[in-house]
Design a protein around this motif. Structure first.
Motif, PDB file in Angstrom:
ATOM      1  N   LYS A 135      -8.688   3.845  -0.108  1.00 39.51           N
ATOM      2  CA  LYS A 135      -9.420   4.480   0.972  1.00 39.51           C
ATOM      3  C   LYS A 135      -9.162   5.980   0.901  1.00 39.51           C
ATOM      4  O   LYS A 135      -8.058   6.415   0.555  1.00 39.51           O
ATOM      5  CB  LYS A 135      -8.995   3.944   2.334  1.00 39.51           C
ATOM      6  N   LYS A 179      -7.762  -1.713  -4.199  1.00 39.58           N
ATOM      7  CA  LYS A 179      -8.787  -0.884  -3.583  1.00 39.58           C
ATOM      8  C   LYS A 179      -8.136   0.375  -3.036  1.00 39.58           C
ATOM      9  O   LYS A 179      -6.903   0.449  -2.909  1.00 39.58           O
ATOM     10  CB  LYS A 179      -9.522  -1.629  -2.459  1.00 39.58           C
ATOM     11  N   TYR A 237      -4.179   0.475  -2.019  1.00 42.09           N
ATOM     12  CA  TYR A 237      -3.783  -0.901  -1.721  1.00 42.09           C
ATOM     13  C   TYR A 237      -3.610  -1.619  -3.057  1.00 42.09           C
ATOM     14  O   TYR A 237      -4.584  -2.022  -3.689  1.00 42.09           O
ATOM     15  CB  TYR A 237      -4.850  -1.582  -0.869  1.00 42.09           C
ATOM     16  N   LYS A 272       0.842  -1.191   0.000  1.00 42.86           N
ATOM     17  CA  LYS A 272       0.000   0.000   0.000  1.00 42.86           C
ATOM     18  C   LYS A 272       0.879   1.243   0.000  1.00 42.86           C
ATOM     19  O   LYS A 272       2.040   1.206   0.408  1.00 42.86           O
ATOM     20  CB  LYS A 272      -0.922   0.020   1.226  1.00 42.86           C
ATOM     21  N   GLU A 276       0.500   5.467   1.014  1.00 41.07           N
ATOM     22  CA  GLU A 276      -0.316   6.528   1.574  1.00 41.07           C
ATOM     23  C   GLU A 276       0.126   7.871   1.008  1.00 41.07           C
ATOM     24  O   GLU A 276       1.315   8.129   0.855  1.00 41.07           O
ATOM     25  CB  GLU A 276      -0.203   6.549   3.098  1.00 41.07           C
ATOM     26  N   GLU A 308      -9.738   7.240   5.427  1.00 43.06           N
ATOM     27  CA  GLU A 308     -10.027   5.990   6.144  1.00 43.06           C
ATOM     28  C   GLU A 308     -11.321   5.311   5.716  1.00 43.06           C
ATOM     29  O   GLU A 308     -11.708   4.297   6.289  1.00 43.06           O
ATOM     30  CB  GLU A 308     -10.061   6.222   7.668  1.00 43.06           C
ATOM     31  N   LYS A 309     -11.998   5.835   4.721  1.00 41.74           N
ATOM     32  CA  LYS A 309     -13.225   5.206   4.242  1.00 41.74           C
ATOM     33  C   LYS A 309     -12.966   4.599   2.863  1.00 41.74           C
ATOM     34  O   LYS A 309     -12.403   5.254   1.985  1.00 41.74           O
ATOM     35  CB  LYS A 309     -14.366   6.224   4.154  1.00 41.74           C
ATOM     36  N   GLU A 310     -13.371   3.334   2.702  1.00 41.86           N
ATOM     37  CA  GLU A 310     -13.138   2.669   1.429  1.00 41.86           C
ATOM     38  C   GLU A 310     -14.012   3.287   0.337  1.00 41.86           C
ATOM     39  O   GLU A 310     -15.186   3.584   0.551  1.00 41.86           O
ATOM     40  CB  GLU A 310     -13.427   1.175   1.538  1.00 41.86           C
ATOM     41  N   THR A 334      -5.161   6.447   0.364  1.00 37.38           N
ATOM     42  CA  THR A 334      -4.336   5.250   0.508  1.00 37.38           C
ATOM     43  C   THR A 334      -4.701   4.288  -0.609  1.00 37.38           C
ATOM     44  O   THR A 334      -5.879   3.988  -0.815  1.00 37.38           O
ATOM     45  CB  THR A 334      -4.554   4.563   1.863  1.00 37.38           C
ATOM     46  N   ASN A 379     -15.370   2.718  -3.539  1.00 42.43           N
ATOM     47  CA  ASN A 379     -15.576   1.676  -4.542  1.00 42.43           C
ATOM     48  C   ASN A 379     -15.228   2.201  -5.932  1.00 42.43           C
ATOM     49  O   ASN A 379     -15.895   3.102  -6.449  1.00 42.43           O
ATOM     50  CB  ASN A 379     -17.026   1.189  -4.517  1.00 42.43           C
TER      51      ASN A 379
END
Length: 233
Positions: free
Chosen positions: A149, A147, A142, A132, A134, A152-154, A140, A156
């Motif tokens: 974020k 995926k 991955y 990952k 940042e 801190e929220k994923e 962030t 889509n």
């Protein structure tokens, strides 16, 4: 463990001779007959070395080298009947590690492949990208899980949106034209696809909360294309 080679060569006689020689030496060999097929094969599996002809249908060898290098540090050797220094320099500039002109000795080709594989295996323990990365402003990525974020929220993303972000973010500061992005992500060279890139970039920016006028991550370079400007932490 057997080394896996990707051979991209449209001449069946030459390809069979090279493939059969490496199969006898214990290698696994995948043979692609054109550039687009080679790019699809490369994206679908993991290889230890790629052999690329320059004069390929569908997608030429230089474009294939460029696409592969944006995604991986795997060794690449150009094999071509074109002996001009300009072609050799351009191929090396685009990320190829070596250049061998046709006609060539199979013994020499085997020796060069083995040499590059020794170096690749020596440094293969260090991945090109960590699992990952940042960035400032809360992003962030991955890489393996494909995926992201944001704060801190994923978020889509579609497969194509992630692929676009990946090629941009893994080559920060480099300006990609719409045609280059379409070739790389959609495996196609159709000029009609440029609007598709625009639409997907717009959707990606919306999901990243990335304003066009003061971008944080994806910047438009007017008349040229797009570049990633996110700052890693």
């Amino acid at each position: 463990m057997q080394s896996r080679l990707l051979l991209v060569e449209d001449d069946p006689e030459i390809a069979r001779v090279i493939r059969d020689m490496f199969l006898r030496e214990g290698y696994e060999v995948t043979w692609a007959t054109n550039g687009l097929e080679g790019w699809e094969d490369f994206r679908a599996a993991s290889y230890d070395l790629v052999l690329v002809d320059l004069m390929l249908p569908e997608m030429d060898g230089l474009t294939l080298c460029k696409n592969i290098r944006w995604k991986s540090d795997v060794p690449m050797i150009i094999i071509s009947a074109r002996k001009e220094d300009e072609d050799k320099v351009q191929g090396l500039h685009l990320g190829a590690d070596d250049y061998i002109a046709k006609p060539f000795s199979l013994v020499e080709l085997k020796a060069r492949v083995e040499s590059h594989l020794r170096r690749w295996n020596r440094y293969q323990g260090t991945p090109l990208y960590e699992s990952k990365t940042e960035f400032t402003d809360g992003l962030t990525i991955y890489w393996e899980q494909q995926k992201i974020k944001l704060a801190e929220k994923e978020v889509n993303l579609t497969t194509k949106e992630f692929d676009l972000l990946q090629v941009l973010a893994q080559n920060p500061g480099r300006i990609f034209s719409k045609s280059e992005l379409y070739e790389h992500v959609w495996n196609n060279v159709d000029a009609e696809g440029l609007h598709t890139v625009t639409v997907h970039i717009k959707a990606l920016r919306e999901k990243l909360n990335d304003p066009t006028k003061k971008p944080l991550f994806v910047q438009t370079v007017w008349g040229k294309g797009y570049q990633f400007i996110g700052e890693p932490l």
